[in-house]
Design an enzyme around this catalytic site. Structure first.
Site, short mmCIF file in Angstrom:
data_model
loop_
_atom_site.label_atom_id
_atom_site.label_comp_id
_atom_site.label_asym_id
_atom_site.label_seq_id
_atom_site.Cartn_x
_atom_site.Cartn_y
_atom_site.Cartn_z
N LYS A 70 5.84 20.59 36.86
CA LYS A 70 6.26 19.96 38.11
C LYS A 70 5.20 20.06 39.19
O LYS A 70 5.01 19.11 39.96
CB LYS A 70 7.57 20.56 38.60
CG LYS A 70 7.45 21.91 39.28
CD LYS A 70 8.73 22.34 39.93
CE LYS A 70 8.57 23.70 40.59
NZ LYS A 70 7.63 23.69 41.70
N THR A 71 4.49 21.18 39.27
CA THR A 71 3.46 21.32 40.30
C THR A 71 2.36 20.29 40.09
O THR A 71 1.85 19.70 41.05
CB THR A 71 2.88 22.75 40.28
OG1 THR A 71 3.95 23.69 40.43
CG2 THR A 71 1.89 22.93 41.41
N ASP A 259 9.18 20.09 47.55
CA ASP A 259 9.14 20.92 46.35
C ASP A 259 10.35 21.85 46.33
O ASP A 259 10.87 22.22 47.38
CB ASP A 259 7.85 21.76 46.37
CG ASP A 259 7.57 22.44 45.04
OD1 ASP A 259 8.22 22.07 44.04
OD2 ASP A 259 6.73 23.35 45.00
N GLU A 260 10.80 22.24 45.15
CA GLU A 260 11.92 23.17 44.96
C GLU A 260 13.15 22.73 45.77
O GLU A 260 13.77 23.51 46.48
CB GLU A 260 11.51 24.60 45.38
CG GLU A 260 10.30 25.15 44.65
CD GLU A 260 10.60 25.58 43.22
OE1 GLU A 260 11.70 25.28 42.73
OE2 GLU A 260 9.72 26.20 42.60
#
Length: 802
Positions: A70-71, A259-260
């Site tokens: 994902k990063t 993100d997250e």
């Protein structure tokens, strides 16, 4: 609304008159050439990842499973937007949860397309850092000057204490820390004082919670200060009360990336929703990356519902699932996927390995008690080490921090290097050091360092001036601090209140020292911690850490029962504290499951899978089904930390709050798929676990219990010894709280006195420190000059002659 020169300077596209590149011109042809040929940064992406990167327009939810890259997707997406000239760096809002993640993102983007691009990204950062920038520009609209101060936690609690006292309340009956936690929770949910539910407002100070919250906010405004919660709630208020300011930021941010997203709370959700609003007919270019199956921070305000309702908040949103896992083997992924599939509140995805490697099945092992669990895991780690697996690639992930102590003790005995991630080692924790200081002074009244540590802990009104007076008196009379305190308490040199407090403490230590002769030391430790007020101090503390600290104190008292004297125990602790390895030394990682998120290891052990511990009873009691599903997500996170080997442990007996209790296997164990799980053979771990130890009723027996642990053909000496010791090892057959028996040897023998069989000058080998020569001998403790590790003091049972 007017905009400053600074606004125009960092936003080149703010002026609507900025001309687009001329059709057919040099700039347009250069852009077309770059876009038409596959960019270097897109190479190596799988089809789903590339789809997520190139879907730049409209709302997008990227459901990124554990280990699916994902990063890389997030950073490559930003690089793609910049490289394809869809926006200037200053027009991208990219939000992360930690400063470390923001820095890493900048570095990765720079590596993909050049560092100069990321230099102009002022809006890449954490929610709080971006909130600060917005309030510095427009804070006057919500009553803040641009030079406002951000209070840290200590300042915040000090201010709340002033507010409580000003309201005429007893700050001991109604602690400032408890109010701080309440207000922080309200702010996480975006609630101003007038929006708090009445039931919650009445929960503090007999219904004065709302009044105190209001007074606290007024004091903050007077001080021109904010706390961390205000950095978002004040932004939300700014946007709601001043639509022109909100519109300026909506126009500024052409692309929003988060993100997250599964870890966002209500305030963060409201902040993002406002910024992502667009006029009817327009679609926001918002991309949220997250994994609903890894939402494990509900206890600190995270709302998994935010990610679950993404397509409702942004109609027509595209959802891309990243399910190709680059971390774990097939068996581990299948077990984790089957486990998490039991949750109902999820969007759904199934991880599969990027290669065809199935690897080893997930191992499920049972033991008689937690001591056996730690011993068996330690021995298995040694086997893995002999097979060439680095200790840095091995981790033990526990549900509660008190579980760590058993492993730390065992690893010290084995000479196995370890590190605690996300916190100090057990005996280095603040509450444990404080408790040990009380025990040290009781054992040795001349221990001035220990006395100084706890003379005003808990608070007794003995400030720096009083302590300095005790020091001066001790030096002038050449006596220990405790004796000096006793003499001062009998004079008029200090104020009556301090004199009384000091005298009480000195008399308590005298009484506790006398009790050493006739009171079992575990019982005495409980008495000391209770009578000193130390236990009550943490019971009154309303911080999230307080319950864990109380559990650690109970575990400390439990540990005392394994030694025949208080002196033997304190000596053992000194040896434990002396086993610090260097930062570069290979070591096993021990951490809680919450601390493990984002990490990965070749070998992962998951101990303590028992009802009440995992899933944790507090989560079930406080949150019901939602709490159970979050606990299951935590189990999923634990399993997906493993690359090659995952071992789950449960035991039939665990000491809880000082008492041995029979435990049931976690319901999560029966959520695992049989085709991808292997039950550990008893001989593999020398376990006592198995059928008949868990009783009936409650959750019921697991299918992994259905075997008689000693009903096998194994006839090795160790197996026979374990079989013969089975009844003696049963905690229910033990009487008293004396030292435990481990393979026929008293544990206490490793720390109590005795004559060593070694002699000065003899060459010996230590498993951790290597070869060395004995320098001096004190009972069974050796001071050894090691060839590579220098001079160390160790117990003689840890070395062998060469």
């Amino acid at each position: 609304m007017t905009h400053s020169n600074a606004d125009r300077h960092d936003d080149p596209l703010f002026d609507p008159q900025t001309p687009a590149p001329r059709a057919g011109g040099i700039a347009a042809r250069a852009q077309a050439a770059q876009v038409s040929s596959p960019a270097r940064y897109l190479q190596g992406l799988n089809p789903e990842q590339r789809d997520a990167v190139e879907t730049t327009e409209g709302p997008l939810l990227v459901l990124a499973g554990a280990g699916t890259g994902k990063t890389r997707v997030l950073t490559t997406r930003i690089a793609h937007i910049l490289a394809s000239r869809r926006a200037f760096p200053s027009q991208i809002l990219a939000v992360t949860f930690t400063n470390k993640a923001a820095r890493e993102m900048k570095v990765r983007i720079g590596a993909l397309i050049g560092g100069e691009q990321t230099e102009g990204m002022p809006w890449l950062g954490t929610f709080h850092s971006i909130g600060v920038k917005i309030l510095r520009r427009h804070g006057e609209l919500v009553g803040l000057r641009s030079d406002f101060t951000i209070l840290d936690t200590d300042d915040q609690i000090r201010l709340m204490k002033q507010v409580i006292q000003a309201a005429g309340l007893d700050d001991k009956r109604w602690p400032a820390r408890q109010l701080a936690n309440l207000i922080d929770g309200w702010k996480n949910r975006g609630l101003s004082p007038d929006k708090i539910p009445d039931s919650e407002a009445y929960a503090f100070a007999n219904g004065r919670g709302r009044e105190l919250y209001t007074a606290y906010q007024e004091r903050l405004k007077t001080l021109n200060a904010v706390d961390f919660g205000d950095l978002l709630t004040e932004c939300v208020r700014l946007f709601r009360e001043h639509p022109d300011v909100l519109e300026s930021f909506q126009q500024r941010f052409r692309y929003i990336l988060v993100d997250e997203y599964q870890d966002t709370n209500v305030a963060q959700y409201l902040w993002l929703r406002l910024l992502a609003q667009r006029p009817e007919g327009e679609r926001a270019n918002i991309c949220c990356v997250g994994d609903d199956d890894q939402s494990i921070y509900g206890w600190r305000g995270a709302e998994v519902a935010n990610i679950l309702r993404f397509d409702h908040d942004f109609p027509g949103a595209k959802v891309i699932r990243l399910e190709r896992n680059y971390r774990s083997t097939g068996h581990i992924l299948a077990a984790a996927s089957c486990l998490i599939a039991q949750n109902e509140s999820r969007l759904g995805k199934t991880l599969f390995p990027a290669t065809d490697e199935m690897g080893a099945p997930v191992l499920v092992a049972s033991g008689w008690d937690s001591s056996e669990e730690a011993r068996s895991i330690g021995e298995d780690i040694e086997r893995k080490q002999r097979q060439g697996i680095s200790l840095n690639e091995i981790a033990i992930l526990v549900r509660a921090s008190f579980q760590m102590r058993e492993f730390e003790d065992r690893f010290v005995t084995l000479g196995l290097p370890y590190r605690v991630i996300g916190g100090p080692r057990f005996f280095e924790r603040m509450e444990i050091r404080d408790a040990l200081a009380y025990l040290r002074v009781t054992q040795n009244p001349a221990d001035g360092l220990a006395f100084e540590r706890i003379v005003n802990t808990p608070k007794r009104g003995l400030g720096a001036a009083t302590i300095q007076l005790i020091h001066s008196h001790a030096r002038s009379r050449d006596i220990p601090l405790l004796a000096a305190a006793g003499e001062l308490a009998a004079t008029e040199e200090i104020k009556p209140r301090q004199r009384q407090a000091l005298g009480d403490l000195v008399r308590n230590f005298a009484r506790w020292s006398e009790m050493l002769e006739h009171t079992p030391h575990p019982e005495l430790a409980e008495i000391i911690l209770e009578e000193s007020g130390y236990i009550e101090m943490w019971q009154r503390d309303r911080s999230p850490e307080a319950p864990g600290r109380l559990e650690n104190l109970k575990e400390l008292v439990n540990n005392l029962g394994e030694y025949d004297s208080l002196g033997g125990f304190l000596e053992h602790v000194s040896l434990v504290m002396d086993t610090e390895g260097g930062e570069t030394e290979e070591a096993v990682s021990i951490m809680t499951l919450h601390s493990a998120k984002g990490l990965e290891f070749d070998v992962v052990y998951l101990p303590g899978w028992e009802e009440g511990l995992f899933p944790h009873q507090r989560a079930l009691d406080e949150s019901g089904k939602a709490g159970l599903e979050e606990e299951r997500r935590l189990a999923y996170v634990g399993l997906t930390r493993a690359r090659r080997h995952a071992t789950i442990w449960f035991v039939g007996n665990r000491r809880v709050h000082g008492l041995w209790q029979s435990t049931l296997p976690s319901r999560f164990i029966d959520d695992l798929p049989e085709d991808h799980v292997e039950v550990a053979e008893p001989a593999s771990y020398g376990g006592y676990g198995g059928a008949g130890h868990y009783g009936s009723g409650g959750y019921g027996g697991s299918r992994f219990e259905r075997m008689e642990p000693f009903d096998s053909a194994y006839r090795t000496p160790g197996w026979q010894r374990a079989k013969s010791n089975r009844d003696r090892a049963d905690p229910r057959n033990r009487t008293g709280r004396g030292p435990t028996t481990l393979e026929g040897e008293l544990v206490a023998k490793s720390v109590i006195g005795g004559t060593s069989r070694y002699s000065v000058g003899e060459r010996v080998f230590h498993q951790k420190f290597g070869y060395g020569t004995i320098h001096t001998i004190d009972g069974n403790k050796l001071t050894i000059d090691f060839e590579k590790s220098g001079r160390k003091r160790v117990v003689d049972s840890f070395v062998e002659a060469t």
